[in-house]
Design an enzyme around this catalytic site. Structure first.
Site, PDB file in Angstrom:
ATOM      1  N   SER A   1      31.425  88.747 -35.591  1.00  0.00           N
ATOM      2  CA  SER A   1      32.508  87.776 -35.369  1.00  0.00           C
ATOM      3  C   SER A   1      33.885  88.415 -35.518  1.00  0.00           C
ATOM      4  O   SER A   1      34.764  88.189 -34.686  1.00  0.00           O
ATOM      5  CB  SER A   1      32.369  86.535 -36.247  1.00  0.00           C
ATOM      6  OG  SER A   1      31.882  86.850 -37.500  1.00  0.00           O
TER       7      SER A   1
ATOM      8  N   ASP B   1      36.784  91.115 -51.754  1.00  0.00           N
ATOM      9  CA  ASP B   1      37.984  91.010 -50.905  1.00  0.00           C
ATOM     10  C   ASP B   1      38.685  89.662 -51.003  1.00  0.00           C
ATOM     11  O   ASP B   1      39.804  89.518 -50.514  1.00  0.00           O
ATOM     12  CB  ASP B   1      37.684  91.388 -49.442  1.00  0.00           C
ATOM     13  CG  ASP B   1      36.796  90.403 -48.707  1.00  0.00           C
ATOM     14  OD1 ASP B   1      36.086  89.607 -49.361  1.00  0.00           O
ATOM     15  OD2 ASP B   1      36.799  90.431 -47.460  1.00  0.00           O
TER      16      ASP B   1
ATOM     17  N   GLU C   1      38.662  82.352 -39.286  1.00  0.00           N
ATOM     18  CA  GLU C   1      37.485  82.050 -40.124  1.00  0.00           C
ATOM     19  C   GLU C   1      37.798  80.910 -41.096  1.00  0.00           C
ATOM     20  O   GLU C   1      37.042  79.957 -41.216  1.00  0.00           O
ATOM     21  CB  GLU C   1      37.063  83.278 -40.934  1.00  0.00           C
ATOM     22  CG  GLU C   1      36.642  84.478 -40.105  1.00  0.00           C
ATOM     23  CD  GLU C   1      35.270  84.334 -39.456  1.00  0.00           C
ATOM     24  OE1 GLU C   1      34.480  83.476 -39.887  1.00  0.00           O
ATOM     25  OE2 GLU C   1      34.994  85.092 -38.499  1.00  0.00           O
TER      26      GLU C   1
ATOM     27  N   ASP D   1      36.618  92.415 -43.111  1.00  0.00           N
ATOM     28  CA  ASP D   1      35.978  92.691 -41.817  1.00  0.00           C
ATOM     29  C   ASP D   1      37.023  92.861 -40.713  1.00  0.00           C
ATOM     30  O   ASP D   1      36.987  93.823 -39.947  1.00  0.00           O
ATOM     31  CB  ASP D   1      35.015  91.548 -41.434  1.00  0.00           C
ATOM     32  CG  ASP D   1      33.976  91.296 -42.507  1.00  0.00           C
ATOM     33  OD1 ASP D   1      33.796  92.175 -43.372  1.00  0.00           O
ATOM     34  OD2 ASP D   1      33.360  90.213 -42.495  1.00  0.00           O
TER      35      ASP D   1
ATOM     36  N   GLY E   1      24.039  87.925 -36.422  1.00  0.00           N
ATOM     37  CA  GLY E   1      23.685  87.502 -37.781  1.00  0.00           C
ATOM     38  C   GLY E   1      23.158  88.632 -38.634  1.00  0.00           C
ATOM     39  O   GLY E   1      22.351  88.424 -39.536  1.00  0.00           O
TER      40      GLY E   1
HETATM   41  C1  GLA Z   1      31.600  88.774 -45.387  1.00  0.00           C
HETATM   42  C2  GLA Z   1      33.060  88.338 -45.360  1.00  0.00           C
HETATM   43  C3  GLA Z   1      33.959  89.399 -45.977  1.00  0.00           C
HETATM   44  C4  GLA Z   1      33.459  89.827 -47.344  1.00  0.00           C
HETATM   45  C5  GLA Z   1      31.962  90.132 -47.317  1.00  0.00           C
HETATM   46  C6  GLA Z   1      31.405  90.381 -48.686  1.00  0.00           C
HETATM   47  O1  GLA Z   1      31.427  89.890 -44.580  1.00  0.00           O
HETATM   48  O2  GLA Z   1      33.465  88.097 -44.037  1.00  0.00           O
HETATM   49  O3  GLA Z   1      35.278  88.912 -46.044  1.00  0.00           O
HETATM   50  O4  GLA Z   1      33.750  88.867 -48.308  1.00  0.00           O
HETATM   51  O5  GLA Z   1      31.229  89.085 -46.729  1.00  0.00           O
HETATM   52  O6  GLA Z   1      31.937  91.535 -49.228  1.00  0.00           O
END
Ligand code: GLA
Length: 388
Positions: free
Chosen positions: A131, A37, A163, A175, A125
């Site tokens: 988050s 992503d 973030e 996410d 976690g």
């Molecule tokens: C975390 C990041 C996402 C993505 C995943 C891996 O969840 O927040 O943006 O990069 O790792 O796919």
């Protein structure tokens, strides 16, 4: 505690008056498309019914007072809506602060605040996006309280900015985007370059999507994550010497094989290979699912895990073991780690009748080697964050 009545009662106990509004924001699992992503690639997540609840009531001053049922020891944490800054002491409310800072910047200053009681059902976690769930929850609260009416896409972009700029983790948009825009019963094939997306039905009548939590404390996640991202950016720079691209998601596997000689560092080449191949796998996997080819989908999940293990190196002993044990069981379509990696959760698609022996055997195998049992959750899809 998911019970609305109980949460309103807790609000009253904490703040001394009756709460008014109720919201829910889901967590997510990513079915396939990991670490694509921030490479302009595809991801294929779905939102899940584990998530974050909020009871809210407006207040007249410009303050936000927040209490988490999960972190009772911290008590009520209060901050002003004026001159918001990241502060370590603000703990988990930094997610709220970041969102409210950027939303005000984009809309107008909020002259009144609110009291909020939070309760989360996503284990901490665990790489299930607790988050992002909290960030988008804050966005939905602001939309409702201040009538700012920001779209799911905008809230996702602001969540990612929290973030990246507020918390210095250079994550992508997956996410926040799925948490804001999900549809129950569907997984989302999201193009992270254009933010175009397709909702693909994700109903498995004969199978269950199981989440396996390694309970492995994730270490160095942020620094390792940022390093992976930098390595992908370096790969793009080297490739640009021989081919005109702006991100790794633009390359097919054969194009990558033809141009990879330009990447002079072997570790960086492996990182780039993962990003390119994973993106193509994700497109194929989403099509396979749409066409009812669950076996093909499972194979691609397995390949994804191997690539995250060998080339991207974000798996750990615990997640590799969970996936290997899953692969050994009867009735398993596919299994892989999900999320950022370095611990956290894995997922498996398992035939309904095999779920009980699956859990028993994987738990036993894991406990024998690691010394403690993993946790299992049955994943159900959910809608994006909303007022209830
Ligand atoms: C975390 C990041 C996402 C993505 C995943 C891996 O969840 O927040 O943006 O990069 O790792 O796919």
């Amino acid at each position: 505690m998911e019970n609305k009545k109980q949460l309103f009662q807790r609000f009253e106990e904490v703040f001394g008056y009756t709460g008014e509004r109720f919201y829910f924001s889901p967590g997510r699992v990513n079915l396939i498309g990991e670490h694509t992503d921030y490479n302009g690639g595809k991801v294929f997540p779905c939102a899940i019914t584990m998530g974050t609840y909020a009871v809210v009531a407006p207040r007249e001053d410009q303050k936000v007072a927040a209490y988490s049922e999960n972190l009772k020891d911290l008590g009520v944490l209060t901050f002003s809506l004026v001159d918001i800054q990241y502060e370590k002491e603000s703990q988990w409310t930094n997610y709220l602060k970041g969102m409210l800072l950027y939303i005000q910047e984009m809309t107008h200053e909020f002259t009144t605040g609110f009291d909020v009681l939070i309760y989360g059902t996503i284990p901490n976690g665990a790489s299930l996006s607790s988050s992002a769930s909290l960030e988008i929850l804050t966005g939905v609260i602001a939309n409702d309280l201040y009538g700012v009416d920001l779209s799911g896409e905008t809230l996702a972009q602001l969540g990612m900015r929290v973030e990246n700029e507020f918390l210095n983790l250079n994550s992508g948009i997956m996410d926040q985007f799925i948490v804001a825009n999900a549809k129950k019963g569907y997984a989302m094939l999201l193009d992270t370059d254009t933010l175009d997306y397709e909702q693909i039905p994700f109903a498995l009548p004969d199978h269950q999507l199981l989440i396996m939590n390694s309970l492995k404390q994730r270490e160095l996640v942020d620094s390792e994550y940022n390093t992976r991202r930098e390595q992908c950016e370096e790969a793009v720079q080297m490739l640009q010497e021989v081919v005109s691209i702006s991100n790794l998601g633009e390359l097919s596997e054969s194009e990558f094989e033809a141009y990879k000689y330009a990447i002079t560092d072997r570790e960086i080449a492996r990182r780039a290979k993962h990003a390119v191949y994973e993106n193509q796998r994700t497109k194929r996997a989403a099509r396979a699912l749409a066409d009812g080819q669950l076996e093909v989908f499972g194979e691609l999940m397995n390949e994804s895990h191997l690539s995250l293990h060998e080339d991207y190196e974000v798996t750990v002993k615990e997640t590799d073991l969970l996936v290997r044990l899953a692969w050994e069981q009867e009735g398993v379509i596919g299994a892989r780690m999900t999320g950022g990696g370095f611990g956290g959760c894995c997922i498996a698609i398992v035939e309904n009748e095999q779920v009980d022996p699956f859990i028993k055997n994987v738990r036993h195998g894991y406990e024998t080697e690691i010394g403690y049992a993993p946790e299992f959750y049955h994943a159900e899809t959910a809608d994006g964050a909303k007022k209830l």
